[in-house]
Design a protein around this motif. Sequence first.
Motif, PDB file in Angstrom:
ATOM      1  N   ALA A 133      18.314  -2.894   7.839  1.00 23.52           N
ATOM      2  CA  ALA A 133      18.062  -3.296   9.219  1.00 23.52           C
ATOM      3  C   ALA A 133      18.435  -2.176  10.172  1.00 23.52           C
ATOM      4  CB  ALA A 133      18.863  -4.549   9.565  1.00 23.52           C
ATOM      5  N   GLY A 134      17.766  -2.165  11.328  1.00 23.84           N
ATOM      6  CA  GLY A 134      18.076  -1.209  12.370  1.00 23.84           C
ATOM      7  C   GLY A 134      17.799  -1.800  13.736  1.00 23.84           C
ATOM      8  N   THR A 135      18.391  -1.200  14.779  1.00 25.42           N
ATOM      9  CA  THR A 135      18.203  -1.661  16.151  1.00 25.42           C
ATOM     10  C   THR A 135      18.211  -0.471  17.094  1.00 25.42           C
ATOM     11  OG1 THR A 135      19.179  -2.987  17.943  1.00 25.42           O
ATOM     12  CG2 THR A 135      20.698  -2.043  16.346  1.00 25.42           C
ATOM     13  N   ASP A 136      17.590  -0.644  18.276  1.00 27.01           N
ATOM     14  CA  ASP A 136      17.646   0.409  19.291  1.00 27.01           C
ATOM     15  C   ASP A 136      18.867   0.256  20.185  1.00 27.01           C
ATOM     16  OD1 ASP A 136      17.009  -1.744  20.932  1.00 27.01           O
ATOM     17  OD2 ASP A 136      15.069  -0.944  21.584  1.00 27.01           O
ATOM     18  N   THR A 137      19.715  -0.735  19.897  1.00 22.72           N
ATOM     19  CA  THR A 137      20.960  -1.094  20.604  1.00 22.72           C
ATOM     20  C   THR A 137      20.727  -1.613  22.018  1.00 22.72           C
ATOM     21  OG1 THR A 137      21.613   1.056  21.564  1.00 22.72           O
ATOM     22  CG2 THR A 137      22.213   0.636  19.252  1.00 22.72           C
ATOM     23  N   GLY A 138      19.507  -1.970  22.364  1.00 20.44           N
ATOM     24  CA  GLY A 138      19.297  -2.671  23.625  1.00 20.44           C
ATOM     25  C   GLY A 138      18.559  -1.911  24.708  1.00 20.44           C
ATOM     26  N   HIS A 139      18.008  -0.757  24.403  1.00 20.05           N
ATOM     27  CA  HIS A 139      17.223  -0.007  25.383  1.00 20.05           C
ATOM     28  C   HIS A 139      16.309   0.955  24.645  1.00 20.05           C
ATOM     29  CE1 HIS A 139      20.764   2.496  24.518  1.00 20.05           C
ATOM     30  NE2 HIS A 139      19.957   3.527  24.727  1.00 20.05           N
TER      31      HIS A 139
ATOM     32  N   SER B  90      16.390   4.086  20.136  1.00 22.24           N
ATOM     33  CA  SER B  90      15.263   3.973  19.209  1.00 22.24           C
ATOM     34  C   SER B  90      15.766   3.481  17.863  1.00 22.24           C
ATOM     35  CB  SER B  90      14.540   5.309  19.036  1.00 22.24           C
ATOM     36  OG  SER B  90      15.412   6.272  18.466  1.00 22.24           O
ATOM     37  N   ILE B  91      14.846   2.966  17.070  1.00 21.94           N
ATOM     38  CA  ILE B  91      15.142   2.527  15.713  1.00 21.94           C
ATOM     39  C   ILE B  91      14.793   3.666  14.761  1.00 21.94           C
ATOM     40  CG2 ILE B  91      14.525   0.883  13.887  1.00 21.94           C
ATOM     41  CD1 ILE B  91      13.903  -1.135  16.139  1.00 21.94           C
ATOM     42  N   TYR B  92      15.666   3.944  13.823  1.00 20.86           N
ATOM     43  CA  TYR B  92      15.457   5.048  12.890  1.00 20.86           C
ATOM     44  C   TYR B  92      14.653   4.551  11.680  1.00 20.86           C
ATOM     45  CZ  TYR B  92      18.684   8.039  15.509  1.00 20.86           C
ATOM     46  OH  TYR B  92      19.278   8.810  16.482  1.00 20.86           O
TER      47      TYR B  92
ATOM     48  N   GLY C 250       0.783  -1.227   0.000  1.00 17.21           N
ATOM     49  CA  GLY C 250       0.000   0.000   0.000  1.00 17.21           C
ATOM     50  C   GLY C 250       0.812   1.271   0.000  1.00 17.21           C
ATOM     51  N   GLY C 251       2.147   1.144   0.100  1.00 22.30           N
ATOM     52  CA  GLY C 251       3.000   2.307  -0.041  1.00 22.30           C
ATOM     53  C   GLY C 251       3.221   3.139   1.195  1.00 22.30           C
ATOM     54  N   SER C 252       2.613   2.774   2.336  1.00 18.97           N
ATOM     55  CA  SER C 252       2.798   3.565   3.545  1.00 18.97           C
ATOM     56  C   SER C 252       2.968   2.653   4.754  1.00 18.97           C
ATOM     57  CB  SER C 252       1.611   4.512   3.773  1.00 18.97           C
ATOM     58  OG  SER C 252       0.421   3.777   3.986  1.00 18.97           O
ATOM     59  N   PHE C 253       3.586   3.210   5.798  1.00 25.76           N
ATOM     60  CA  PHE C 253       3.796   2.453   7.028  1.00 25.76           C
ATOM     61  C   PHE C 253       3.847   3.434   8.185  1.00 25.76           C
ATOM     62  CE2 PHE C 253       6.800   0.806  10.248  1.00 25.76           C
ATOM     63  CZ  PHE C 253       6.123  -0.349  10.630  1.00 25.76           C
ATOM     64  N   THR C 254       3.112   3.138   9.247  1.00 27.61           N
ATOM     65  CA  THR C 254       3.132   3.972  10.446  1.00 27.61           C
ATOM     66  C   THR C 254       3.944   3.257  11.515  1.00 27.61           C
ATOM     67  OG1 THR C 254       0.954   4.896   9.938  1.00 27.61           O
ATOM     68  CG2 THR C 254       1.749   5.125  12.198  1.00 27.61           C
ATOM     69  N   PRO C 255       5.140   3.748  11.833  1.00 26.91           N
ATOM     70  CA  PRO C 255       5.994   3.082  12.808  1.00 26.91           C
ATOM     71  C   PRO C 255       5.476   3.255  14.230  1.00 26.91           C
ATOM     72  CG  PRO C 255       7.012   5.118  12.089  1.00 26.91           C
ATOM     73  CD  PRO C 255       5.776   4.940  11.258  1.00 26.91           C
ATOM     74  N   PRO C 256       6.001   2.504  15.190  1.00 33.27           N
ATOM     75  CA  PRO C 256       5.567   2.650  16.588  1.00 33.27           C
ATOM     76  C   PRO C 256       5.785   4.058  17.135  1.00 33.27           C
ATOM     77  CG  PRO C 256       6.816   0.627  16.293  1.00 33.27           C
ATOM     78  CD  PRO C 256       6.958   1.405  15.033  1.00 33.27           C
ATOM     79  N   TYR C 257       6.766   4.778  16.597  1.00 34.08           N
ATOM     80  CA  TYR C 257       6.992   6.175  16.953  1.00 34.08           C
ATOM     81  C   TYR C 257       7.553   6.880  15.734  1.00 34.08           C
ATOM     82  CZ  TYR C 257      11.317   3.632  17.977  1.00 34.08           C
ATOM     83  OH  TYR C 257      12.379   2.773  17.915  1.00 34.08           O
ATOM     84  N   GLY C 258       7.383   8.196  15.693  1.00 35.96           N
ATOM     85  CA  GLY C 258       7.831   8.953  14.530  1.00 35.96           C
ATOM     86  C   GLY C 258       6.710   9.145  13.520  1.00 35.96           C
TER      87      GLY C 258
ATOM     88  N   GLY D 261      22.985  -1.661   6.609  1.00 30.52           N
ATOM     89  CA  GLY D 261      22.673  -1.507   8.020  1.00 30.52           C
ATOM     90  C   GLY D 261      22.645  -0.041   8.420  1.00 30.52           C
ATOM     91  N   THR D 262      21.780   0.310   9.383  1.00 28.34           N
ATOM     92  CA  THR D 262      21.665   1.673   9.860  1.00 28.34           C
ATOM     93  C   THR D 262      22.142   1.782  11.302  1.00 28.34           C
ATOM     94  OG1 THR D 262      19.401   1.381  10.686  1.00 28.34           O
ATOM     95  CG2 THR D 262      19.659   2.020   8.382  1.00 28.34           C
ATOM     96  N   GLY D 263      22.477   3.021  11.706  1.00 28.16           N
ATOM     97  CA  GLY D 263      22.965   3.257  13.058  1.00 28.16           C
ATOM     98  C   GLY D 263      22.063   4.191  13.836  1.00 28.16           C
TER      99      GLY D 263
END
Length: 222
Positions: free
Chosen positions: A124-130, A107-109, A49-57, A98-100
């Motif tokens: 891929a992305g990660t919040d680095t553990g918190h 948080s994940i960007y 569908g071309g769109s995505f609503t992330p958990p935040y942002g 990969g992203t930082g």
Amino acid sequence: MRNLLFLLAILLFLFVAAFSTPAHAADCHALAQIALPDTTILIAEPVVGGSFTPPYGAPLTGLPAFCRVSGILHPTSDSVIRFEFWMPEKGWNHRFLGTGNGGFAGSIYYGQLGDNLKRGFATAGTDTGHQADAQDASWAYQHPEKVTDFGFRAIHLTAERAKTIIDTFYGEPPTKSYFDACSDGGREALMEAQRFPADYDGILAGAPANNWTKMLSRPRWM
């Protein structure tokens, strides 16, 4: 002449088939069942569908259809490393990016994942553990394993798991893997290059916030 044209057409077809996006070894939903060390997959779903609503942002728009895999890495009893793997359904460029993070991460960007996806990358992305504001480091107090996750372990394990998921989804591994980030992400990039050089073929360490002892003590001195 007809035989020659027919032969050329066959060769062209084989060439295009060889370099097109491969058939999936598994559909997106099936990735929820893959067994990986110290890994819990919470979501494995196609996004269309071309769109995505992330958990935040802010909501992301103009996205190609993709497979989203989200979950948690728990290499220690005090580790809760959240990750996102996004893989385009079509037009994959056979590369992984990969992203930082910035600041103290937390948080994940998602915006970066979306931009990479539009360029044909599996990403891929990660919040680095918190989970915390980028200026908040209170999570680190009396949590040495979380400090290790933030320091280097989360980025490394995310890269390893992402490449396994990519291989399973497309039926082949990425031909090249890259990491691109700045600020704390630049520090993450340097840690990857120093500790885990096999994770990525190319690393872009922008404005690396390294040498933290000197960097963070200087404002106190001033």
